[in-house]
Design an enzyme around this catalytic site. Structure first.
Site, PDB file in Angstrom:
ATOM      1  N   GLU A  16       3.871  12.103  -1.371  1.00 39.43           N
ATOM      2  CA  GLU A  16       4.484  11.622  -0.269  1.00 39.43           C
ATOM      3  C   GLU A  16       4.214   9.949  -0.314  1.00 39.43           C
ATOM      4  O   GLU A  16       3.603   9.557   0.615  1.00 39.43           O
ATOM      5  CB  GLU A  16       3.483  12.270   0.869  1.00 39.43           C
ATOM      6  CG  GLU A  16       3.969  13.472   1.224  1.00 39.43           C
ATOM      7  CD  GLU A  16       3.136  14.150   2.491  1.00 39.43           C
ATOM      8  OE1 GLU A  16       2.483  13.382   2.921  1.00 39.43           O
ATOM      9  OE2 GLU A  16       3.534  15.193   2.804  1.00 39.43           O
ATOM     10  N   GLU A  40       0.709  -1.191   0.068  1.00 38.93           N
ATOM     11  CA  GLU A  40      -0.196  -0.019  -0.002  1.00 38.93           C
ATOM     12  C   GLU A  40       0.968   1.135  -0.056  1.00 38.93           C
ATOM     13  O   GLU A  40       1.327   1.550   1.073  1.00 38.93           O
ATOM     14  CB  GLU A  40      -0.992   0.080   1.285  1.00 38.93           C
ATOM     15  CG  GLU A  40      -1.992   1.062   1.191  1.00 38.93           C
ATOM     16  CD  GLU A  40      -1.492   2.438   1.760  1.00 38.93           C
ATOM     17  OE1 GLU A  40      -1.566   3.402   0.737  1.00 38.93           O
ATOM     18  OE2 GLU A  40      -0.978   2.689   2.563  1.00 38.93           O
TER      19      GLU A  40
END
Length: 158
Positions: free
Chosen positions: A51, A42
């Site tokens: 990010e 993930e």
């Protein structure tokens, strides 16, 4: 713990080993494995790439995934759409506990004309169709593929 609860943990003889930490720091895989069949991560950041941990996933793929192995997820698409004036939440500043703070909304709106604003927007606040601007194939892409520009045209909703 999920692998163990389902009888899949390599600690109990199962096929799943969970490795925590930065893949860049990983010297070897557990159990003496050289490569893996499946890589699950993930890695997504906001707006997919901001990010994110995509670079680390690509390092893991290149170092540890068997040829023809599976990556989950294996594809990602970035969409862009236009939001109406209510999408930025600026209306909040018109009445903050009875105070007119609309000057802050004006300043935020002006700043948003110079910088990208990433915000959660409700579907009813969209004023254009969503358009895909970048598709990523995680099995074949390089880190450089995440640095891109895209031409697009937004069509107003009717």
């Amino acid at each position: 713990r999920i692998a163990a609860r389902n009888g899949l943990s390599s600690d109990d003889g199962g096929p799943v080993a969970v490795v925590a930490g930065k893949v860049e720091d990983l010297q070897e895989l557990p159990g003496g494995l050289k490569q893996v069949d499946v890589l699950v991560s993930e890695w997504m950041g906001y707006a997919l790439l901001f990010e994110s941990m995509l670079d680390s996933v690509l390092v893991a793929r290149d170092r540890f995934l068997k040829p023809g192995g599976a990556m989950l997820p294996d594809r990602a698409t970035i969409y862009i759409a236009g939001g109406g004036s209510d999408a930025g939440g600026l209306g909040f500043w018109n009445d903050v506990y009875g105070f007119d703070m609309s000057l802050l909304a004006d300043a935020l709106n002006e700043a948003s004309q110079k910088d990208v604003v990433v915000a959660a927007v409700k579907g009813e606040q969209l004023v254009t169709e969503a358009v895909p601007i970048k598709q990523l194939d995680l099995a074949t892409m390089t880190a450089a593929d995440a640095d891109f520009t895209a031409d697009f045209t937004l069509q107003p909703l009717e």
